[in-house]
Design a protein around this motif. Structure first.
Motif, PDB file in Angstrom:
ATOM      1  N   GLY A 282       0.800  -1.204   0.000  1.00 42.46           N
ATOM      2  CA  GLY A 282       0.000   0.000   0.000  1.00 42.46           C
ATOM      3  C   GLY A 282       0.838   1.261   0.000  1.00 42.46           C
ATOM      4  N   HIS A 283       0.151   2.389   0.226  1.00 40.60           N
ATOM      5  CA  HIS A 283       0.780   3.703   0.102  1.00 40.60           C
ATOM      6  C   HIS A 283       1.948   3.886   1.067  1.00 40.60           C
ATOM      7  CE1 HIS A 283       0.922   7.984  -0.819  1.00 40.60           C
ATOM      8  NE2 HIS A 283       1.013   8.214   0.479  1.00 40.60           N
ATOM      9  N   ASP A 284       1.719   3.609   2.354  1.00 35.83           N
ATOM     10  CA  ASP A 284       2.781   3.843   3.343  1.00 35.83           C
ATOM     11  C   ASP A 284       3.988   2.955   3.086  1.00 35.83           C
ATOM     12  OD1 ASP A 284       1.267   5.754   4.550  1.00 35.83           O
ATOM     13  OD2 ASP A 284       0.509   4.459   6.151  1.00 35.83           O
ATOM     14  N   ASP A 285       3.748   1.694   2.697  1.00 34.12           N
ATOM     15  CA  ASP A 285       4.866   0.794   2.391  1.00 34.12           C
ATOM     16  C   ASP A 285       5.671   1.303   1.199  1.00 34.12           C
ATOM     17  OD1 ASP A 285       4.378  -1.027   4.424  1.00 34.12           O
ATOM     18  OD2 ASP A 285       2.942  -2.168   3.219  1.00 34.12           O
ATOM     19  N   CYS A 286       4.980   1.811   0.176  1.00 35.96           N
ATOM     20  CA  CYS A 286       5.689   2.326  -1.001  1.00 35.96           C
ATOM     21  C   CYS A 286       6.569   3.522  -0.634  1.00 35.96           C
ATOM     22  CB  CYS A 286       4.687   2.722  -2.075  1.00 35.96           C
ATOM     23  SG  CYS A 286       3.875   1.320  -2.883  1.00 35.96           S
ATOM     24  N   LEU A 287       6.017   4.433   0.195  1.00 36.64           N
ATOM     25  CA  LEU A 287       6.803   5.596   0.605  1.00 36.64           C
ATOM     26  C   LEU A 287       8.020   5.175   1.423  1.00 36.64           C
ATOM     27  CD1 LEU A 287       4.133   8.288   1.604  1.00 36.64           C
ATOM     28  CD2 LEU A 287       5.474   8.120  -0.500  1.00 36.64           C
ATOM     29  N   GLU A 288       7.832   4.209   2.313  1.00 39.20           N
ATOM     30  CA  GLU A 288       8.941   3.765   3.160  1.00 39.20           C
ATOM     31  C   GLU A 288      10.047   3.138   2.322  1.00 39.20           C
ATOM     32  OE1 GLU A 288       9.759   0.454   6.662  1.00 39.20           O
ATOM     33  OE2 GLU A 288       7.732   1.244   6.380  1.00 39.20           O
ATOM     34  N   LEU A 289       9.682   2.281   1.349  1.00 40.24           N
ATOM     35  CA  LEU A 289      10.680   1.665   0.482  1.00 40.24           C
ATOM     36  C   LEU A 289      11.390   2.721  -0.367  1.00 40.24           C
ATOM     37  CD1 LEU A 289       8.891  -1.565  -0.799  1.00 40.24           C
ATOM     38  CD2 LEU A 289      10.668  -1.384   0.944  1.00 40.24           C
ATOM     39  N   ALA A 290      10.640   3.704  -0.859  1.00 38.81           N
ATOM     40  CA  ALA A 290      11.251   4.748  -1.683  1.00 38.81           C
ATOM     41  C   ALA A 290      12.238   5.576  -0.870  1.00 38.81           C
ATOM     42  CB  ALA A 290      10.164   5.647  -2.275  1.00 38.81           C
ATOM     43  N   GLU A 291      11.906   5.878   0.372  1.00 37.70           N
ATOM     44  CA  GLU A 291      12.824   6.623   1.241  1.00 37.70           C
ATOM     45  C   GLU A 291      14.089   5.820   1.490  1.00 37.70           C
ATOM     46  OE1 GLU A 291      12.403   9.725   3.433  1.00 37.70           O
ATOM     47  OE2 GLU A 291      11.297  10.195   1.612  1.00 37.70           O
ATOM     48  N   ALA A 292      13.919   4.506   1.746  1.00 40.42           N
ATOM     49  CA  ALA A 292      15.077   3.655   2.040  1.00 40.42           C
ATOM     50  C   ALA A 292      15.978   3.493   0.823  1.00 40.42           C
ATOM     51  CB  ALA A 292      14.614   2.281   2.534  1.00 40.42           C
TER      52      ALA A 292
END
Length: 674
Positions: A486-496
């Motif tokens: 979902g959205h939060d997981d995508c943002l977290e992976l993109a930040e990492a």
């Protein structure tokens, strides 16, 4: 071969020429030397890049150097210095696998080839001396006084040590060079057995070799052995031994010629040490540590424990007190780590800038992991000469199974260290197989994310934002999805993975081009601090035709404590774009931002919504109610994410929030369904 590669090889040949030109006289011009060395550079570079790899072709390099008379005392050392630096750092070889290991093998073969060629060259000269001795001795036996004088001159003036002994091993004649070599008076040799000159460990092997010459099984032998000086210090020497025969061809005497190679032996020993140890601390380097770790892991019955350490705040020392202090600190850390495990069978290595590794072989008296971790931190926390004291974070792999490859063992220790550092300073963690598997899967997804974005695997959905009081749709919030993430997981992976900026720009452009009404867009921390954010937003509005009045940008609350974040909020607001803060928790510092930044709305953190849903009505519910009321009284609106049940929607509507979104109000849908 492309011109740039050729140029780099020519530059290496030129640097090599400058390094060894003055070490020996060679009847060639500098240009001829450079062309000669360029051929050798080609041999070495081709060998490094060849697959499968073998260092055998470069053995000829040492032979060709000696053949061209580059035989000065400093020639080999300067050659190793120039080649070692160039091979490790030239761009042409950057992507060669196992480069360090190959460079070690290459330099070793060059040195070995050089040493062998020097020895063979010396032996050729020795053979000439020997033949002169044989001729002179035969003539002397026949009474040729002139020949005896020539023999004596060669014998006495030779730079090589020469000793003639009978078949029983008793010294008959010794030249001054050998006497000087072992620091003895020539008279000392009279009646002495030759074996008294050699190191005790070499006596028996040499006795067998001498018997083989006496019995005619071998014509001669050449070996590297140790002589003993008068003070007991060893002298490394190359021996060339053959028989002196009488007029009937029978062995009558033994001729032993000796070349002192102690300096070459020391050079090779120092080279080996430098290639396997850290130049600053003297500890094993990463390559040597891997080799020893593999040996200890395979041979230990009680098992091993691997500690991977990273110094906390070392950059503060380097940047605040200077690199000289930082270097002294690293040396002291190395000594203290060695002292901490001095009673154990252990190895300490420096494996990175401020990273160290310790492997401990278990015995009945080995401390527990927590006890040894505490001992290490206690050793480092004692103030050093400059008043500096440090702590460290540690990842521990305790008693791994025998089937673990060393590469996997090091990776697991490093991954555990990174997890420990996430918890703050002076933390340590043991390896957790399940947590490591989850972490690896997420890192793998983060590594594949750029390809997924380029390949169109990510999607932007639009979730309705409603007024919970009457159910009116106020607009849509952009939500990312990648397969099941979902959205939060995508943002977290993109930040990492460092993809956050590119992903945010793409998502904003996609959403702005599809949404028919008001677009709510939430930025990640990295996007909120992006110095190019304002230009990106304006360009997107121009390209998609979305009016600025229909865009609501939510910046990450934590990022507003930086100058870049605050500047972005100010300029966006001045550009007529409504701004808000996302992931708002309601802390004192966060509340101060509401007035300082004059934001128009706040989007609460999803964790606030979850905590309220999990608990019965009480203090937390009352605190949130009052906070929402105060925020709205200040003129800012409040939005709530992740509302999933009618009960949640009713409660939030009851306390007066202005907007909400979540599965209760509708899932994200593609733009074409709006």
């Amino acid at each position: 071969m492309s011109p740039p590669v050729r140029t780099r090889r020519q530059e290496l040949a030129r640097a090599w020429t400058r390094a060894i030109y003055a070490t020996a006289y060679v009847p060639m011009s500098p240009q001829e030397i450079e062309l000669f060395l360029l051929e050798l550079v080609d041999v070495i570079a081709d060998a490094v890049q060849a697959e499968p790899f073998t260092a055998e072709p470069v053995a000829a390099v040492g032979h060709r150097l000696v053949g061209a008379h580059f035989t000065g005392a400093d020639t080999l050392q300067r050659t190793v210095d120039v080649l070692g630096h160039a091979l490790l750092f030239t761009p042409e070889l950057r992507d060669v696998p196992r480069l360090t290991e190959k460079v070690v093998a290459i330099l070793g073969r060059v040195s070995a080839g050089f040493a062998t060629a020097m020895r063979l060259d010396a032996f050729d000269r020795q053979e000439e001396v020997k033949q002169a001795l044989l001729v002179a001795k035969r003539r002397a036996e026949r009474g040729l006084r002139a020949s005896e004088a020539r023999l004596r001159d060669v014998f006495d003036s030779s730079a090589f040590g020469v000793v003639i002994s009978d078949r029983a091993g008793t010294c008959v004649e010794v030249n001054p060079a050998l006497a000087r070599m072992v620091d003895r008076d020539p008279a000392w040799f009279a009646g002495r057995r030759l074996r008294e000159l050699f190191h005790p460990d070499d006596v028996e092997p040499l006795a067998a070799a001498y018997r083989a010459v006496d019995e005619g099984r071998v014509e001669r032998f050449r070996e590297q052995r140790r002589l003993l000086r008068a003070d007991g210090e060893p002298v490394w020497a190359h021996l060339a031994v053959s028989a002196l025969r009488d007029e009937h061809g029978a062995p009558a005497y033994r001729l032993t010629m000796v070349e002192d190679v102690s300096e070459l032996h020391l050079l090779q020993k120092n080279l080996d040490f430098q290639l396997l140890h850290d130049s600053l601390t003297g500890l094993s380097n990463r390559q040597h540590f891997i080799t020893r770790l593999e040996a200890l892991h395979g041979s230990s019955r009680g098992g091993i424990t691997l500690y991977h350490l990273d110094l906390d705040g070392f950059s503060v020392v380097n940047n605040g007190l200077g690199h000289d202090v930082g270097d002294r600190l690293l040396v002291e850390v190395a000594r203290r780590l060695e002292a901490a495990v001095a009673d154990e069978r252990a190895l300490v290595a420096r494996v990175g800038g401020d990273e160290f590794a310790v492997v401990v072989v278990h015995s009945p008296t080995t401390p527990t992991v927590p006890a040894l971790v505490e001992r290490i931190n206690a050793a480092l926390e004692r103030p050093m000469a400059d008043g500096v004291a440090l702590t460290c974070s540690i990842g521990v792999v305790d008693r791994p199974g025998a089937g673990w490859p060393v590469a996997e063992l090091l990776r697991a220790a490093n991954a555990t260290l990174r997890r420990a550092k996430e918890g703050g300073k002076r933390q340590w963690l043991p390896y957790d197989r399940h947590e490591d598997q989850r972490s690896r899967e997420r890192r793998a997804r983060a590594a594949r994310m750029p390809g997924a974005l380029a390949g169109g695997e990510l999607e932007v959905g639009h979730q309705p934002v409603v007024d919970p009081a009457d159910g009116r749709v106020l607009g849509h919030v952009a939500r990312l999805r990648w397969d099941e993430l979902g959205h939060d997981d995508c943002l977290e992976l993109a930040e990492a993975g460092g993809l956050s900026l590119a992903l945010g720009q793409w998502a904003l452009r996609e959403a702005a081009g599809e949404v028919p009404g008001v677009l709510y867009f939430e930025l990640s921390p990295m996007q909120s601090r992006d110095e190019d954010l304002v230009r990106t937003v304006k360009r997107t509005l121009d390209e998609t035709g979305l009016p600025a009045s229909r865009l609501r940008i939510f910046l990450d609350t934590r990022s507003m404590f930086t100058d870049a974040g605050q500047d972005n909020a100010q300029v966006l607001r001045d550009s007529g774009i409504a701004t808000g803060l996302s992931r708002f928790n309601g802390g004192q510092a966060e509340l101060s931002l509401v007035g300082d930044l004059e934001v128009g709305s706040l989007l609460l953190d999803p964790s606030v919504v979850r905590r309220l849903a999990e608990r019965p009505p009480g203090f937390l519910h009352e605190a949130i109610t009052r906070m929402v009321r105060l925020i709205r009284q200040s003129g800012a609106s409040v939005a709530v994410p992740d509302v999933s049940t009618p009960e949640q929607a009713a409660w939030w509507a009851g306390i007066g929030v202005d907007a909400a979104f979540g599965d209760h109000f509708g899932p994200p849908v593609p733009g074409y369904e709006l």
